[in-house]
Structure formats: C-alpha cells, structure tokens
Design an enzyme around this catalytic site. Sequence first.
Site, PDB file in Angstrom:
ATOM      1  N   TYR A  37      -6.627 -15.453  -6.602  1.00 56.11           N
ATOM      2  CA  TYR A  37      -6.084 -15.141  -5.202  1.00 56.11           C
ATOM      3  C   TYR A  37      -7.259 -15.541  -4.393  1.00 56.11           C
ATOM      4  O   TYR A  37      -7.127 -16.003  -3.461  1.00 56.11           O
ATOM      5  CB  TYR A  37      -5.517 -13.673  -5.010  1.00 56.11           C
ATOM      6  CG  TYR A  37      -5.278 -13.377  -3.535  1.00 56.11           C
ATOM      7  CD1 TYR A  37      -3.824 -13.490  -3.135  1.00 56.11           C
ATOM      8  CD2 TYR A  37      -5.941 -12.922  -2.499  1.00 56.11           C
ATOM      9  CE1 TYR A  37      -3.332 -13.433  -2.064  1.00 56.11           C
ATOM     10  CE2 TYR A  37      -5.340 -12.919  -1.089  1.00 56.11           C
ATOM     11  CZ  TYR A  37      -4.194 -13.102  -0.870  1.00 56.11           C
ATOM     12  OH  TYR A  37      -3.841 -12.942   0.263  1.00 56.11           O
TER      13      TYR A  37
ATOM     14  N   GLU B 261       4.351 -18.150   2.948  1.00 54.99           N
ATOM     15  CA  GLU B 261       3.521 -17.720   1.595  1.00 54.99           C
ATOM     16  C   GLU B 261       2.204 -18.233   1.696  1.00 54.99           C
ATOM     17  O   GLU B 261       2.053 -19.428   1.802  1.00 54.99           O
ATOM     18  CB  GLU B 261       4.338 -18.189   0.456  1.00 54.99           C
ATOM     19  CG  GLU B 261       4.137 -16.957  -0.543  1.00 54.99           C
ATOM     20  CD  GLU B 261       4.949 -15.698  -0.359  1.00 54.99           C
ATOM     21  OE1 GLU B 261       4.340 -14.791   0.086  1.00 54.99           O
ATOM     22  OE2 GLU B 261       6.007 -15.572  -0.411  1.00 54.99           O
TER      23      GLU B 261
ATOM     24  N   SER C 130       3.585  -3.145  -4.717  1.00 60.15           N
ATOM     25  CA  SER C 130       3.538  -1.591  -4.947  1.00 60.15           C
ATOM     26  C   SER C 130       1.969  -1.170  -4.454  1.00 60.15           C
ATOM     27  O   SER C 130       1.844   0.078  -4.032  1.00 60.15           O
ATOM     28  CB  SER C 130       3.432  -1.368  -6.338  1.00 60.15           C
ATOM     29  OG  SER C 130       2.561  -1.982  -7.226  1.00 60.15           O
TER      30      SER C 130
ATOM     31  N   SER D 265      -0.481  11.327 -10.502  1.00 62.03           N
ATOM     32  CA  SER D 265       1.059  10.367 -10.176  1.00 62.03           C
ATOM     33  C   SER D 265       1.879  10.403 -11.246  1.00 62.03           C
ATOM     34  O   SER D 265       1.530  10.852 -12.352  1.00 62.03           O
ATOM     35  CB  SER D 265       0.326   8.784 -10.498  1.00 62.03           C
ATOM     36  OG  SER D 265       1.357   8.016 -10.661  1.00 62.03           O
TER      37      SER D 265
ATOM     38  N   ASP E 255       1.428  -7.607   3.536  1.00 56.79           N
ATOM     39  CA  ASP E 255       2.210  -6.553   2.769  1.00 56.79           C
ATOM     40  C   ASP E 255       2.141  -5.188   3.507  1.00 56.79           C
ATOM     41  O   ASP E 255       2.890  -4.488   3.697  1.00 56.79           O
ATOM     42  CB  ASP E 255       1.542  -6.472   1.530  1.00 56.79           C
ATOM     43  CG  ASP E 255       1.677  -7.837   0.764  1.00 56.79           C
ATOM     44  OD1 ASP E 255       2.273  -8.714   1.188  1.00 56.79           O
ATOM     45  OD2 ASP E 255       0.827  -7.921  -0.254  1.00 56.79           O
TER      46      ASP E 255
ATOM     47  N   ASP F   6      -0.726 -15.846   5.680  1.00 54.22           N
ATOM     48  CA  ASP F   6      -1.341 -14.734   6.551  1.00 54.22           C
ATOM     49  C   ASP F   6      -2.623 -14.677   6.542  1.00 54.22           C
ATOM     50  O   ASP F   6      -3.445 -14.275   7.708  1.00 54.22           O
ATOM     51  CB  ASP F   6      -0.578 -13.394   5.993  1.00 54.22           C
ATOM     52  CG  ASP F   6      -1.018 -13.005   4.612  1.00 54.22           C
ATOM     53  OD1 ASP F   6      -1.646 -13.822   3.732  1.00 54.22           O
ATOM     54  OD2 ASP F   6      -0.767 -11.804   4.203  1.00 54.22           O
TER      55      ASP F   6
HETATM   56  C1  GLA Z   1      -0.526 -11.223  -1.396  1.00 48.06           C
HETATM   57  C2  GLA Z   1      -1.171 -10.709  -0.544  1.00 48.06           C
HETATM   58  C3  GLA Z   1      -0.636 -10.986   0.863  1.00 48.06           C
HETATM   59  C4  GLA Z   1      -0.159 -12.546   1.054  1.00 48.06           C
HETATM   60  C5  GLA Z   1       0.528 -13.036  -0.316  1.00 48.06           C
HETATM   61  C6  GLA Z   1       0.926 -14.424  -0.267  1.00 48.06           C
HETATM   62  O1  GLA Z   1       0.897 -10.440  -1.587  1.00 48.06           O
HETATM   63  O2  GLA Z   1      -1.362  -9.286  -0.498  1.00 48.06           O
HETATM   64  O3  GLA Z   1      -1.539 -10.573   2.001  1.00 48.06           O
HETATM   65  O4  GLA Z   1      -1.378 -13.419   1.065  1.00 48.06           O
HETATM   66  O5  GLA Z   1      -0.092 -12.626  -1.382  1.00 48.06           O
HETATM   67  O6  GLA Z   1       1.755 -14.833   0.914  1.00 48.06           O
END
Ligand code: GLA
Length: 386
Positions: free
Chosen positions: A222, A33, A127, A67, A172, A36
């Site tokens: 983030y 986690e 999603s 949608s 993702d 990436d």
């Molecule tokens: C989100 C981001 C991913 C990754 C995760 C944490 O899902 O979209 O790219 O960084 O957080 O692992």
Amino acid sequence: MTTQELKKAFEAAYGKPAEAVYFAPGRVNLIGEHTDYNGGPVFPCALSFGTRLLIAKNDKKVMNFKSLNLPEVKSLKFDQLTTRLEKSWVNYPLGVMAQFIKRGKTFTDGYDILIWGDVPNGAGLSSSAALEVVTAFALNDQMKAGFSRADLALIGQKAEHEFALVNCGIMDQFVSAHGAKDHAVYLDTTTLEYELVPVKLEGVKIVISNTHSPHKLDSGAYNQRVAECKKAVEQLNKVRPIKFLAELTEADFKKIESAITDPVAHKRARHVVGEVQRTSDAVKALKAGNLKLFGKLMNASHVSLRDDYEVTGPELDCMAEEAWKIDGVIGSRMTGGGFGGCTVSLVKDEAIDTFIKKVGANYEKRIGIKPDFYIAEIGDGATRLA
Ligand code: GLA
C-alpha cells in the site's frame, strides 16, 4: 451479539457494568479506489456490520483493553499511551488515544474497554477503521472533548499512519464516522466536503463477495503505491505545478503524461486520473437512475486496478470475471485496498441465487478456496447504542 449480550460479557470481563456502548461501521466502496490519498473523490457506504465498544471508568488510572474477537489483553498506564506496540490489535485504540493527547486532551480517568466486531477481519471492509472510529467516538463522548465527526475521522487516519504504519487516505474513517442508512457518501477528499447520495436500488442488491484470499493488503504494498503516486506528481511538476494527481482531467493528463519517465509511476497515475473521472460519472449516473452506466464504470474500475494499479491478484480477478459472466450482474469490481479482500457487485434480485451458486462454485474450482457472500445493508455511521 446483541447489546444485552455484550453488556453481560463486559460484566463477566470486568466484574462491573458497562457505562456506555458505542458502534462504528465497516464500509464497502462502490467506486473511487486509491483516489483518496491523491486528492480525488470516493463513493463508499457504511455497512450494518461494524465494531462495538463498551466502556466504564476505573479508579486505577490505567487503560484496560479486552476483545471478544482476539485473546490478547493489555493494561497500559497513562505514560504508555503514546508508544506503539509491536504486533497488537491494541495499536488501533491506542493510536487514537495518542492522537487525543497530541491534540491537547489529558486523560484523568482510566477506562475499562471491551471490543467486539462483526466485520470479517482482513476482508478489506475496514475493520481497522471501524475500531479506530469507535474508539475516537467513545472517548470524545466520555471526555466531552468536543471533536467533530470529521476530526474523529482524521484522528483515526493518523492513528493508522502512526500506529499501524499504513499511510492510508481518509475514506474508511470518514465513512465510518459519517455514513447514513441507505446512502453512499460522495466525499471530496481534499476539502472533506461530502454529499449523502441515496442508494435506492429498485430490484437490485449490493453483493459483497469475500475471496478469503491469503494475500492481505500489507502496509508495504500500500505504502509503495502511495509513494509511486507521489513520484508521478513530482515528475509532472516539471511541466505543471500540481499537488495531487486528481487535479488533472484525462485531457490534461494526455498532454503532459510524457513527463512521467518512470513507467510504473505512469501507470499508477493513469489509473488515478481515470478513476477520478469514473467516480464523478458514476455518481451522476446513479442520481440519474442509470444503473447500467454505473455498472459499466464499476467494471472499468476493476480493469484499471488490475492492469494499471496492479492491486487485484488472481483471487479478486477470478471473482470479478465470474461475476461478469452472470446474467443480471450490472457491475462488479474489487473494493478497498486490494490484493485480497472482497469484490462488490450490483446484482438483480432474481439473479442473486444463481450468482452465489455459480460464482461460488467457479471461484472454488479455480482458486481452491470457498468464498463467502453477503448482501450489503447500508447502515449509519458511528453512534452511541446505550
Ligand atoms: C484502503 C485505505 C483507504 C483507500 C483504499 C483504496 O482501504 O485505507 O484510505 O486508499 O484502501 O481506495
């Protein structure tokens, strides 16, 4: 909804039949986690829930977006496809169209598009990546654009950066494009080389616990983590040239960690370096059938995300702690970006009922929110359904 029901809904929405139906899944990450965007490995699985996209050409040279999950509808002309909208779900498919244009593809047909998804929104099960990837997959097929699945994932990631303003990594979108039934995707995020590892868990299931926490992963928190990791790399570059934190082993890191003078950046880096090791150890453990070790590494991942990366929060911590108390829980951790969203747990079959009852009741007692539990079914990546 079934494909038949969706086709009927398309006809009701646009007064003509859909020409094709596509699917791309959400994901659950087993371990790895916040590695990436630091050049590290990840180990996610595609879920059987995801997003469907129905499409038909129109002769009006406009893109129509509807949608079944959200009321907002949009109709955009070709010259509006490269401009992001303020607060709109349409930014995800639109961002993908903008990337097609950036990569030299020209739209000559307009499309009527209908979306329906069953990935719980805001649950950290991707999603948004499912919506990006299903759009990219559908356009690629409709326009015979010739992009590979890896390209489609990269297009989805760029759409997220430029239209959702989240500087996410590739996990993702990549797993949504490449997932395979009953397998996890062991992905090297620097080379995009990957291995499909069978997840055959005898007598054990993957349980996803949705905290329904009101704290969502917002782009601010983030992007701040992404920036803190960059800062750590910059400070480490004074003593050793690296591009990504994941290039360091734990032993390397110990030798040079004092170069990171910013205490927050230091903690973030320590998480990443440890998580990279845990991820490769966990994959080895799974291949060797050592689920006990896999579970221990999941728990350690949660602790590191809680203490060093600081992306858990009371709801995710409570959910993990309550899971750890249950006999028959092999491991449990937050999954995805964090703050709110879900945990992922490996639970022995005979303990699942107790798990749902006890973790559910204790979580609700402590946090005041009723959680949801799903038994994960690992499904395939993006595909055409009809
Ligand atoms: C989100 C981001 C991913 C990754 C995760 C944490 O899902 O979209 O790219 O960084 O957080 O692992």
